[in-house]
Write an enzyme that holds these catalytic residues in place. Structure first.
Site, PDB file in Angstrom:
ATOM      1  N   SER A  11       0.887  -1.173   0.072  1.00 10.85           N
ATOM      2  CA  SER A  11       0.004   0.021   0.078  1.00 10.85           C
ATOM      3  C   SER A  11       0.898   1.063   0.061  1.00 10.85           C
ATOM      4  O   SER A  11       1.919   1.312   0.252  1.00 10.85           O
ATOM      5  CB  SER A  11      -0.996   0.003   1.333  1.00 10.85           C
ATOM      6  OG  SER A  11      -1.646  -1.099   1.168  1.00 10.85           O
ATOM      7  N   GLY A  41       2.460  -6.343   4.576  1.00 13.02           N
ATOM      8  CA  GLY A  41       2.966  -7.581   3.753  1.00 13.02           C
ATOM      9  C   GLY A  41       4.325  -6.917   3.088  1.00 13.02           C
ATOM     10  O   GLY A  41       5.481  -7.583   3.571  1.00 13.02           O
ATOM     11  N   GLY A 214       5.885  -4.533  22.733  1.00 13.34           N
ATOM     12  CA  GLY A 214       6.422  -3.147  22.661  1.00 13.34           C
ATOM     13  C   GLY A 214       7.876  -3.011  23.223  1.00 13.34           C
ATOM     14  O   GLY A 214       8.863  -3.813  23.176  1.00 13.34           O
ATOM     15  N   ASP A 245       6.360  -5.111  12.148  1.00 12.78           N
ATOM     16  CA  ASP A 245       6.504  -5.701  10.577  1.00 12.78           C
ATOM     17  C   ASP A 245       7.934  -5.936  10.677  1.00 12.78           C
ATOM     18  O   ASP A 245       8.391  -6.944  10.189  1.00 12.78           O
ATOM     19  CB  ASP A 245       6.363  -4.999   9.697  1.00 12.78           C
ATOM     20  CG  ASP A 245       4.604  -4.533   9.463  1.00 12.78           C
ATOM     21  OD1 ASP A 245       4.084  -5.502   9.800  1.00 12.78           O
ATOM     22  OD2 ASP A 245       4.181  -3.376   9.259  1.00 12.78           O
ATOM     23  N   SER A 275      14.754  -0.355  14.112  1.00 12.78           N
ATOM     24  CA  SER A 275      13.898   0.364  13.239  1.00 12.78           C
ATOM     25  C   SER A 275      13.153   1.541  13.563  1.00 12.78           C
ATOM     26  O   SER A 275      12.617   2.410  12.937  1.00 12.78           O
ATOM     27  CB  SER A 275      12.793  -0.478  12.554  1.00 12.78           C
ATOM     28  OG  SER A 275      11.795  -0.704  13.360  1.00 12.78           O
TER      29      SER A 275
END
Ligand code: ATP
Ligand code: K
Length: 304
Positions: A11, A41, A214, A245, A275
């Site tokens: 997306s 994904g 988390g 992800d 990240s």
């Protein structure tokens, strides 16, 4: 080399920053506009490919210009997109309005909602890429029929499958039995197992259920007892978008490269912790070289 296939959403995020949210019929002037690549994904595929896994993406984008950009981004990240379908729907998109750091989102699945079981079967029947995967990854931004079909097919063929059940939706216990790994966050875990406390559920699914917590890292049951794996220390959190992800993509890379479950989770925690020190869902996913610079990275893992 680790071979990973990801079935999931691809997306574009359209982000508007404004001081005031418009009410019905009103036009306001915004402060800034940007787009970024997303879709759970695609994010997980990028995380796995950036670490060096041979990564194949399955899913659908539209025949619009966004679809072409989405594919180009995946290709630039070294991901095989030969079997991504182009459908007549619009490409998946999320419209995010940011006011003082609080967001409201309209998500339009578009092409992501058009990835059907037949499309998956075609790849399974015609392409070796699927059968050759060390691990298959899927999330809940793909139609439920397709995800359930995928779980059954992987089980039949004997390919390990990781289901990241995000966003949360119901999942029959017979399907849980057929997946190799299930990786909800805390909220998704309580949705999947309402009324049960986390330790009971973990003990029910040893070495399968991994719950991400988390800043508290992740937890699983190894058959003997609960194993808590702390996150890395992060001084300055910039943007946690994509943390989950990155965890999933990195865990998959590590496990497919031959690390055991425990070390694969440690590896996932390091990658996810790195990240969140960068903006965007995909930008912050680390390379293997960046991973090796972290003090918690173990030389004995011998990853190439
Ligand atoms: N503050 C933090 N410090 C260090 N690591 C973190 C922090 N937040 C998240 N992580 C890492 O990211 C992993 C996934 O985070 P979390 O459990 O919040 O998943 P999530 O809710 O799917 O994330 P998101 O929706 O933000 O992508 C954690 O298991 C941990 O390794
Ligand atoms: K990030």
């Amino acid at each position: 080399m680790a071979k990973i296939t990801v079935i999931g959403s691809i997306s574009t995020d359209f982000v508007v920053e404004t001081e005031k949210r418009p009410v019905m019929g009103e036009t306001v002037e915004g402060k800034a506009f940007s787009t970024s690549f997303g879709g759970k994904g695609a994010n997980q595929a990028v995380a796995s490919a950036r670490l060096g896994a041979e990564t194949t993406m399955l899913g659908a984008v539209g025949r619009d210009t966004f679809g072409s950009e989405l594919l180009k981004n995946l290709e630039e990240n070294g991901i095989n997109v030969n079997n991504v379908e182009r459908v007549t729907h619009s490409s998946g998109s999320a419209f995010i309005t940011l006011v003082d750091g609080d967001n409201s989102i309209i998500y339009v699945p578009g092409a992501n909602g058009a990835y059907m079981p037949e499309m998956l079967d075609r790849v399974i029947e015609e392409e070796k890429v699927f059968q050759n995967s060390d691990l298959v990854l899927v999330q809940n931004e793909t139609p439920v029929d397709t995800v359930e079909h995928l779980i059954r097919r992987c089980n039949e063929i004997g390919i390990p499958l990781l289901l990241n059940p995000a966003p949360a939706r119901e999942l029959h216990s017979s399907l849980i039995d057929q997946v190799t790994f299930l990786t909800p966050n805390e909220t998704e875990c309580s949705f999947l197992f309402p009324g049960e406390d986390i330790e009971t559920v973990l003990a029910k699914y040893p070495n399968k259920l991994i719950v991400t917590l988390g800043s508290s890292g992740a937890v699983y049951h190894d058959g003997q007892g609960i194993q808590r794996i702390p996150s890395i220390k992060v001084e300055q959190v910039v943007d946690t978008t994509g943390a989950g992800d990155t965890f999933n993509g990195a865990f998959a890379f590590a496990y497919a490269s031959g690390l055991n479950l425990h070390d694969s989770i440690r590896f996932g925690n390091i990658a996810a912790g790195l990240s969140i020190q960068k903006a965007g869902a995909q930008t912050g996913a680390p390379t293997l070289e960046q991973m090796k610079e972290h003090e918690d990275f173990e030389k004995k893992w011998d990853l190439k």
